[in-house]
Scaffold this active site. Structure first.
Site, PDB file in Angstrom:
ATOM      1  N   ARG A   1       0.853  -1.186   0.000  1.00 28.84           N
ATOM      2  CA  ARG A   1       0.000   0.000   0.000  1.00 28.84           C
ATOM      3  C   ARG A   1       0.884   1.229   0.000  1.00 28.84           C
ATOM      4  NH1 ARG A   1      -3.438  -2.630  -1.731  1.00 28.84           N
ATOM      5  NH2 ARG A   1      -5.582  -2.929  -1.026  1.00 28.84           N
TER       6      ARG A   1
ATOM      7  N   GLU B   1      -3.494   7.905  -5.686  1.00 27.17           N
ATOM      8  CA  GLU B   1      -3.679   7.182  -6.939  1.00 27.17           C
ATOM      9  C   GLU B   1      -4.923   7.678  -7.654  1.00 27.17           C
ATOM     10  OE1 GLU B   1      -3.605   2.969  -6.130  1.00 27.17           O
ATOM     11  OE2 GLU B   1      -1.590   3.056  -5.269  1.00 27.17           O
TER      12      GLU B   1
ATOM     13  N   HIS C   1      -0.680   0.422 -10.356  1.00 29.70           N
ATOM     14  CA  HIS C   1      -1.347  -0.495  -9.418  1.00 29.70           C
ATOM     15  C   HIS C   1      -1.891  -1.719 -10.160  1.00 29.70           C
ATOM     16  CE1 HIS C   1      -3.473  -0.554  -5.250  1.00 29.70           C
ATOM     17  NE2 HIS C   1      -3.145  -1.779  -5.638  1.00 29.70           N
TER      18      HIS C   1
END
Length: 325
Positions: free
Chosen positions: A237, A266, A285
């Site tokens: 994370r 993000e 991601h």
């Protein structure tokens, strides 16, 4: 009469059909500022909720008096108020096992791509810079036989240790709350404290969830303890790493490079200095982003919701204490 559920992520046709067999499905195209008011209205009668990338907080739960089960199509549950769900006796289901190998593959990809400067070299070739035998300014660093330090020895950490030890003869160090016998017996991993992990690792690979305890666990003080030749890889994370401190460390040569699949914000802002650094590999991601794994996650989440609403939960519950009530 079938129970009503709210679905806020598009599913493959066969999985949607499976939901339709069990429930009256009210579907929305994501949970965002446009759809959230409609979702709140639909939740007045809904007994189940399934989707991903939406904030399930107290406000939402206050609009869901009949809710009996929530299923997220993800392993992480940062967007869910677990304490409030638990207080209301609502099980939160997630998909922790489906993506293990795929995320470990992604982390190993970042290790290799960053060490061997694969992305940078490919871009230089496309730009027409390859005009003869390459010189030292193209060279990367070896991966085999280097020390891998794993921060967080869960399922993904174990899968990464397997790849690194068996595939690349890498000694494995790890820092975790508990001793991991399988990692030690199968891959000769050695448990150590965080300072030792930082100072001895050639590759620091982070596989931790975002919690109050892990927030900015890696910041200026920790980066300063790493080798100047070390490479940091984060596919856990984003907020586990203090991004501002990481940028400074990369700019000042405190560490050698970074391979990142997650970020504090993000999508990554277009003006982020990370995007201009040749010693950074930045991915959007993609940890679990394969067709097979995303289908598997969705299928698991559908099964999880059915189990939650039929009282048949056996695994994958974030707050299992509610099942005992």
């Amino acid at each position: 009469m079938k129970p009503s559920i709210v679905l806020y992520k598009k599913l493959p046709a066969d999985l949607r059909q499976r939901l339709d067999q069990h429930f009256n499905v009210i579907e929305f195209n994501g949970m965002n500022s446009t759809t959230r008011p409609q979702i709140l209205d639909a939740l007045q009668q809904a007994e189940g909720l399934i989707g991903s990338n939406g904030k399930v907080d107290k406000e939402l739960l206050d609009h869901a008096p009949r809710l009996r089960g929530v299923s997220t199509i993800s392993v992480g549950f940062d967007n869910f108020d677990v304490e409030e769900l638990t207080r209301r006796g609502i099980p939160l289901m997630h998909t922790p096992t489906v993506l293990t190998d795929t995320v470990a593959d992604t982390m190993m990809t970042l290790v290799l791509a960053t060490a061997r400067r694969a992305v940078e070299s490919a871009e230089r070739v496309k730009a027409g810079e390859w005009n003869g035998s390459i010189g030292a300014d193209w060279f990367g660093v070896d991966v085999h036989h280097k020390t891998m330090g794993i921060l967080g020895m869960g399922r993904i950490g174990l899968a990464l240790a397997k790849r690194a030890h068996l595939g690349f003869d890498m000694p494995i160090l790890y820092t975790a709350r508990r001793q991991h016998a399988e990692a030690e017996n199968s891959f000769n991993a050695r448990r150590c404290d965080l300072d030792t992990l930082l100072s001895e690792s050639d590759f620091l690979c982070i596989s931790l969830p975002h919690t109050d305890e892990t927030f900015h666990m890696i910041s200026r003080e920790q980066l300063a303890k790493m080798k100047s030749s070390a490479i940091l890889v984060n596919a856990g994370r984003g907020p586990v790493v203090d991004e501002e401190a990481l940028i400074e460390a990369l700019q000042q040569g405190v560490i050698h490079a970074a391979g990142l699949d997650v970020f504090e914000q993000e999508p990554l802002p277009k003006d982020s200095p990370l995007l201009k650094m040749p010693n950074v590999v930045a991915l959007p991601h993609i940890g679990s982003a394969t067709h097979e794994t995303r289908y598997g996650m969705a299928a698991c989440a559908v099964d999880n919701l059915i189990a939650a609403l039929t009282g048949e939960v056996k695994e994958f519950c974030v707050n299992p204490e509610v099942l005992k009530k």
